[in-house]
Design a protein around this motif. Sequence first.
Motif, PDB file in Angstrom:
ATOM      1  N   PRO A 187      16.950  37.463 -41.316  1.00 46.19           N
ATOM      2  CA  PRO A 187      16.091  37.265 -40.034  1.00 46.19           C
ATOM      3  C   PRO A 187      15.563  35.940 -40.024  1.00 46.19           C
ATOM      4  CG  PRO A 187      15.080  38.923 -41.133  1.00 46.19           C
ATOM      5  CD  PRO A 187      15.849  38.578 -42.643  1.00 46.19           C
ATOM      6  N   TRP A 188      14.718  35.173 -41.336  1.00 43.95           N
ATOM      7  CA  TRP A 188      14.710  34.143 -41.151  1.00 43.95           C
ATOM      8  C   TRP A 188      15.229  32.759 -40.928  1.00 43.95           C
ATOM      9  CZ3 TRP A 188       9.801  33.499 -40.131  1.00 43.95           C
ATOM     10  CH2 TRP A 188       8.463  34.866 -40.039  1.00 43.95           C
ATOM     11  N   ILE A 189      16.874  32.996 -41.134  1.00 42.21           N
ATOM     12  CA  ILE A 189      18.110  32.436 -40.865  1.00 42.21           C
ATOM     13  C   ILE A 189      18.037  32.319 -39.423  1.00 42.21           C
ATOM     14  CG2 ILE A 189      20.214  32.210 -40.232  1.00 42.21           C
ATOM     15  CD1 ILE A 189      20.550  33.034 -43.317  1.00 42.21           C
ATOM     16  N   HIS A 190      17.030  32.691 -38.581  1.00 36.66           N
ATOM     17  CA  HIS A 190      17.624  33.067 -37.315  1.00 36.66           C
ATOM     18  C   HIS A 190      16.610  32.491 -35.824  1.00 36.66           C
ATOM     19  CE1 HIS A 190      21.891  34.907 -37.886  1.00 36.66           C
ATOM     20  NE2 HIS A 190      20.937  35.421 -37.973  1.00 36.66           N
ATOM     21  N   VAL A 191      14.496  32.727 -36.606  1.00 37.44           N
ATOM     22  CA  VAL A 191      13.636  32.001 -36.382  1.00 37.44           C
ATOM     23  C   VAL A 191      13.999  30.283 -36.510  1.00 37.44           C
ATOM     24  CG1 VAL A 191      11.797  32.022 -36.173  1.00 37.44           C
ATOM     25  CG2 VAL A 191      12.946  34.081 -36.829  1.00 37.44           C
ATOM     26  N   PRO A 192      13.703  29.839 -35.730  1.00 37.78           N
ATOM     27  CA  PRO A 192      13.792  27.914 -36.019  1.00 37.78           C
ATOM     28  C   PRO A 192      12.324  27.765 -37.226  1.00 37.78           C
ATOM     29  CG  PRO A 192      13.615  28.302 -33.912  1.00 37.78           C
ATOM     30  CD  PRO A 192      13.910  29.576 -34.227  1.00 37.78           C
ATOM     31  N   LEU A 193      11.591  27.896 -37.196  1.00 37.38           N
ATOM     32  CA  LEU A 193      10.328  27.776 -38.514  1.00 37.38           C
ATOM     33  C   LEU A 193      10.923  28.369 -39.424  1.00 37.38           C
ATOM     34  CD1 LEU A 193       8.464  26.038 -38.455  1.00 37.38           C
ATOM     35  CD2 LEU A 193       6.633  27.308 -38.466  1.00 37.38           C
ATOM     36  N   GLY A 194      12.101  29.143 -39.022  1.00 33.58           N
ATOM     37  CA  GLY A 194      12.455  29.911 -40.666  1.00 33.58           C
ATOM     38  C   GLY A 194      12.865  28.952 -42.014  1.00 33.58           C
ATOM     39  N   TYR A 195      13.305  27.413 -41.356  1.00 33.83           N
ATOM     40  CA  TYR A 195      13.829  26.532 -42.510  1.00 33.83           C
ATOM     41  C   TYR A 195      13.118  26.879 -44.069  1.00 33.83           C
ATOM     42  CZ  TYR A 195      10.491  22.896 -40.142  1.00 33.83           C
ATOM     43  OH  TYR A 195       9.774  22.472 -40.143  1.00 33.83           O
ATOM     44  N   GLY A 196      11.623  26.544 -43.184  1.00 33.82           N
ATOM     45  CA  GLY A 196      10.430  26.678 -44.369  1.00 33.82           C
ATOM     46  C   GLY A 196      10.692  27.896 -45.367  1.00 33.82           C
ATOM     47  N   LYS A 197      11.163  29.009 -45.299  1.00 36.94           N
ATOM     48  CA  LYS A 197      11.184  30.693 -45.829  1.00 36.94           C
ATOM     49  C   LYS A 197      12.858  30.188 -46.377  1.00 36.94           C
ATOM     50  CE  LYS A 197       7.765  32.977 -44.248  1.00 36.94           C
ATOM     51  NZ  LYS A 197       6.793  33.546 -45.183  1.00 36.94           N
ATOM     52  N   LEU A 198      13.360  29.358 -47.048  1.00 35.20           N
ATOM     53  CA  LEU A 198      14.292  29.550 -47.168  1.00 35.20           C
ATOM     54  C   LEU A 198      15.143  28.135 -48.140  1.00 35.20           C
ATOM     55  CD1 LEU A 198      16.489  29.816 -43.905  1.00 35.20           C
ATOM     56  CD2 LEU A 198      15.940  31.632 -45.421  1.00 35.20           C
ATOM     57  N   PHE A 199      12.930  27.847 -48.014  1.00 37.66           N
ATOM     58  CA  PHE A 199      13.657  25.736 -49.424  1.00 37.66           C
ATOM     59  C   PHE A 199      14.115  26.308 -50.512  1.00 37.66           C
ATOM     60  CE2 PHE A 199      12.274  23.119 -46.080  1.00 37.66           C
ATOM     61  CZ  PHE A 199      12.009  21.876 -46.525  1.00 37.66           C
ATOM     62  N   ALA A 200      13.325  27.693 -51.034  1.00 36.70           N
ATOM     63  CA  ALA A 200      13.306  27.612 -52.175  1.00 36.70           C
ATOM     64  C   ALA A 200      14.299  29.507 -52.389  1.00 36.70           C
ATOM     65  CB  ALA A 200      11.845  27.975 -53.144  1.00 36.70           C
ATOM     66  N   ASP A 201      15.490  29.435 -52.157  1.00 34.53           N
ATOM     67  CA  ASP A 201      15.740  31.043 -51.980  1.00 34.53           C
ATOM     68  C   ASP A 201      16.685  30.750 -52.203  1.00 34.53           C
ATOM     69  OD1 ASP A 201      16.983  33.561 -51.011  1.00 34.53           O
ATOM     70  OD2 ASP A 201      16.492  33.409 -48.637  1.00 34.53           O
ATOM     71  N   LYS A 202      17.182  30.652 -53.453  1.00 34.54           N
ATOM     72  CA  LYS A 202      18.407  30.784 -54.169  1.00 34.54           C
ATOM     73  C   LYS A 202      19.923  31.763 -53.250  1.00 34.54           C
ATOM     74  CE  LYS A 202      17.322  34.227 -57.693  1.00 34.54           C
ATOM     75  NZ  LYS A 202      17.195  34.259 -59.559  1.00 34.54           N
ATOM     76  N   ARG A 203      19.685  33.305 -53.059  1.00 34.06           N
ATOM     77  CA  ARG A 203      20.582  33.511 -52.466  1.00 34.06           C
ATOM     78  C   ARG A 203      21.315  32.744 -51.366  1.00 34.06           C
ATOM     79  NH1 ARG A 203      23.023  38.694 -51.942  1.00 34.06           N
ATOM     80  NH2 ARG A 203      23.111  39.236 -49.465  1.00 34.06           N
ATOM     81  N   HIS A 204      20.423  31.810 -50.553  1.00 31.22           N
ATOM     82  CA  HIS A 204      20.882  31.599 -49.583  1.00 31.22           C
ATOM     83  C   HIS A 204      21.259  29.293 -50.176  1.00 31.22           C
ATOM     84  CE1 HIS A 204      19.334  35.004 -47.456  1.00 31.22           C
ATOM     85  NE2 HIS A 204      20.519  35.349 -46.997  1.00 31.22           N
ATOM     86  N   ASN A 205      20.840  29.170 -50.402  1.00 31.73           N
ATOM     87  CA  ASN A 205      20.082  28.115 -51.194  1.00 31.73           C
ATOM     88  C   ASN A 205      20.492  27.497 -52.426  1.00 31.73           C
ATOM     89  OD1 ASN A 205      19.264  25.302 -51.443  1.00 31.73           O
ATOM     90  ND2 ASN A 205      17.782  25.695 -50.169  1.00 31.73           N
ATOM     91  N   TRP A 206      22.101  26.656 -52.585  1.00 34.95           N
ATOM     92  CA  TRP A 206      22.380  26.189 -53.727  1.00 34.95           C
ATOM     93  C   TRP A 206      20.918  25.656 -54.594  1.00 34.95           C
ATOM     94  CZ3 TRP A 206      27.199  26.996 -55.976  1.00 34.95           C
ATOM     95  CH2 TRP A 206      27.983  28.399 -54.820  1.00 34.95           C
ATOM     96  N   LEU A 207      20.182  25.269 -54.046  1.00 32.84           N
ATOM     97  CA  LEU A 207      19.181  24.591 -54.937  1.00 32.84           C
ATOM     98  C   LEU A 207      19.936  23.484 -55.209  1.00 32.84           C
ATOM     99  CD1 LEU A 207      17.104  27.584 -55.982  1.00 32.84           C
ATOM    100  CD2 LEU A 207      16.868  26.300 -53.766  1.00 32.84           C
ATOM    101  N   PHE A 208      20.199  22.573 -55.353  1.00 34.45           N
ATOM    102  CA  PHE A 208      20.899  21.166 -56.221  1.00 34.45           C
ATOM    103  C   PHE A 208      19.602  20.308 -56.683  1.00 34.45           C
ATOM    104  CE2 PHE A 208      25.224  22.263 -54.295  1.00 34.45           C
ATOM    105  CZ  PHE A 208      25.778  22.366 -55.468  1.00 34.45           C
ATOM    106  N   THR A 209      19.378  19.759 -57.274  1.00 32.51           N
ATOM    107  CA  THR A 209      18.376  18.883 -57.507  1.00 32.51           C
ATOM    108  C   THR A 209      18.760  17.485 -58.346  1.00 32.51           C
ATOM    109  OG1 THR A 209      18.193  19.010 -59.987  1.00 32.51           O
ATOM    110  CG2 THR A 209      16.715  19.895 -57.986  1.00 32.51           C
ATOM    111  N   THR A 210      18.608  16.165 -57.740  1.00 29.50           N
ATOM    112  CA  THR A 210      19.270  15.087 -57.952  1.00 29.50           C
ATOM    113  C   THR A 210      18.881  14.472 -59.603  1.00 29.50           C
ATOM    114  OG1 THR A 210      17.159  13.340 -57.692  1.00 29.50           O
ATOM    115  CG2 THR A 210      18.952  13.736 -55.830  1.00 29.50           C
ATOM    116  N   ALA A 211      19.663  14.064 -60.651  1.00 30.82           N
ATOM    117  CA  ALA A 211      19.090  13.692 -62.025  1.00 30.82           C
ATOM    118  C   ALA A 211      18.403  12.781 -61.807  1.00 30.82           C
ATOM    119  CB  ALA A 211      20.196  12.366 -62.450  1.00 30.82           C
ATOM    120  N   PRO A 212      16.941  12.108 -62.247  1.00 26.50           N
ATOM    121  CA  PRO A 212      16.147  11.726 -62.694  1.00 26.50           C
ATOM    122  C   PRO A 212      16.278  10.256 -61.398  1.00 26.50           C
ATOM    123  CG  PRO A 212      16.294  12.498 -65.173  1.00 26.50           C
ATOM    124  CD  PRO A 212      17.401  12.691 -63.709  1.00 26.50           C
TER     125      PRO A 212
END
Length: 534
Positions: free
Chosen positions: A45-70
Amino acid sequence: MSAIGSFDYVIVGAGSAGCVLANRLSANPSNRVLLLEAGPPDRNPWIHVPLGYGKLFADKRHNWLFTTAPEPELDGRRIGQPRGKVLGGSSSINGLVYMRGQPEDFDQWAQFGATGWGFDDLLPYFRRSEDQQRGADDWHGAGGPQAVSDQSEPHPLCDAFIAAGGQAGYARNDDFNGASQDGFGYYQLTSRKGRRVSTAQGYLKPVRHRRNVTVVTGAHVTRILSQGRRATGVAWEANGAAFSVEASGEVLLCAGTIGSPHLLQVSGIGPGEWLREIGVDVVCDAANVGRHLQDHLQVRTVWHANAPLTLNDEMASWWRMARMGLRYALLRKGSLTVSAGYAGAFLRTPLSPDRADIQALFINFSTNKMGEKLDPFSGFTASICPLRPEARGHVRALDGDSRTAPEILCNYLGTEGDKATALAGMRELLRVMEQPAMAAHYSARVRPDPTQALSDEVLLAYIRANAASIYHPTCSARMGTPALGAVDAALRVHGMDGLRVVDGSVMPAVVSGNTNAAIIAIAEKAADLILSRV
C-alpha cells in the motif's frame, strides 16, 4: 532448465520503460509479448500513497538497494542508489516529480549520433503519454496513460519559498514543462486524486487482460541467450527453478541504468577487457556498455522552522498523525499526497547565463539522511541539484553472476567544473533563503553549521561530506555512433541483432531535471521504432 516456448517480444524489466512497451507492443493482437520482472507485484500500500516513497528507501523486497563504490570526491563515501524492484520499477518507488528537462538537452543528443531524438521529435511522445490535469495544449497532452497532477494544496512554507524567489529577482513559473523552465513554482507529480500513478498502474494494469500479454513477476533474468551475434531469448530463475524463452522477434532490455549494462556484460556483451578479467566469454566486444554513467548530485540544507508547520511536527504527534491520515482518507489532501519536491526552482548561476544549470527543491520536512527518521524539531529542507554534470562513471560487472551487484561509480564532483557549479548553486540557494519572505519562517539554519563562516573551502567540505544522489542514474548504455555509444539511434545494441535497450541508460547525457518523464517518452518512441521494424 524449462523452456516455455516463444514470444515475439521478450521484455526484461517491468519498470518505467518496460510497462510502456508492454502496452504499446501488445496493442496489435498478433504480437505475443512476455514481460519479465525480478520483483513482486505492486501490492504494497505504501507504493500507492505518494509520500510512501520514504517507506521504500530501505525495503529490500521492492528495492535493489544498490550502493556506489567509494566516491573519491565525496570523502570516499558509498552513496545509496535505490532502484525499483517491483512492477512499475522506479516509477513505483520514486519521488513522483514530473519533469521533462530542457529542449536543449534533447537537441544536443544529436551531437552524440542520436539522430531523431531532438526535442521536436520527442514532444509528441511526451504529449501522447500524458493525462495532464490541466488539459491539453501545445506543450501537454490529455487522455494518455500517465497521470500528471498539481499538488493537492499549497503550503505556507512553499509559498514563502516562491515569494523569496521573486524577491531574489526570479519569475514565478507555474509550468516547468512549458515554454520556459526558469523560475520558482510548485512541482507537478505523477499522481491522480492523491494516488501514485506508476507505469504499472497507468500503462500495464489497463492491458493485463489482453490475451497476448504474459507478465511474470519474481523472474530474475540471468542471461541473454544468443547464437553468434543474434540475441535469441533469455534465461531466468524463479522460486529456485530455471527457465528459458525464445524471442522470435526481439529481446528488449528495460532493466534500468544499472541492470541493463550489467546483464549485457554477464551475457558476454561489453568491453572485452572487462569481460575477460572476470572470466566471461566475449560474445560481442562492445566498448561502451557500462561506461559514461551520469547521475545528479543533491546537496541539502536544513532549517529550523519558527512555527509548527512541518511534517516533522505532524509525525511527532499522535493526534496530528491521525488528522493527517483522516484528511488523506477523506479528501486526498495533506502531507501524504506530496512529491519529493513540493515546490522548487530552476536557476541560472553566472557559470551558465544561457539556461538554468541548477534545480532547487523545497520540501516541508527534514531528516539527517533520506529514508531515516525525521529530525526531532520543526524542520524543512531546501536543496540544490547541479543539472549537467561533466564527470562520467561506470557500471561494471564484478563476476559472471547476474545476482552479484556490479561496481557502480558515479564520479560525483569529478571535474573542477562540477565543483564550481555545486558551489555556485549553493551560494544562490542560500541567497534565496536569506530573502525576507523566507527568513520570516525560520529561527536558524541547522545544516550547514550556522556557526561556521561559509568560505568556499568550508562549503565545498560540507558538500563533500553531505551530498548524495538524487537518484537519476543514466547514460550507461548511451545512444551514439559505435565509437561513442552502446546503442544506435534505433536503440539497437551495436554489434548485435535482435537486441535493443530501452530505458534511462540510453540517454547520451542526463537531462536537466528528473528523469522519469523522459524515460517514458523514450519508451513511447521506441515502441514506434520497434513496430515499424526500424
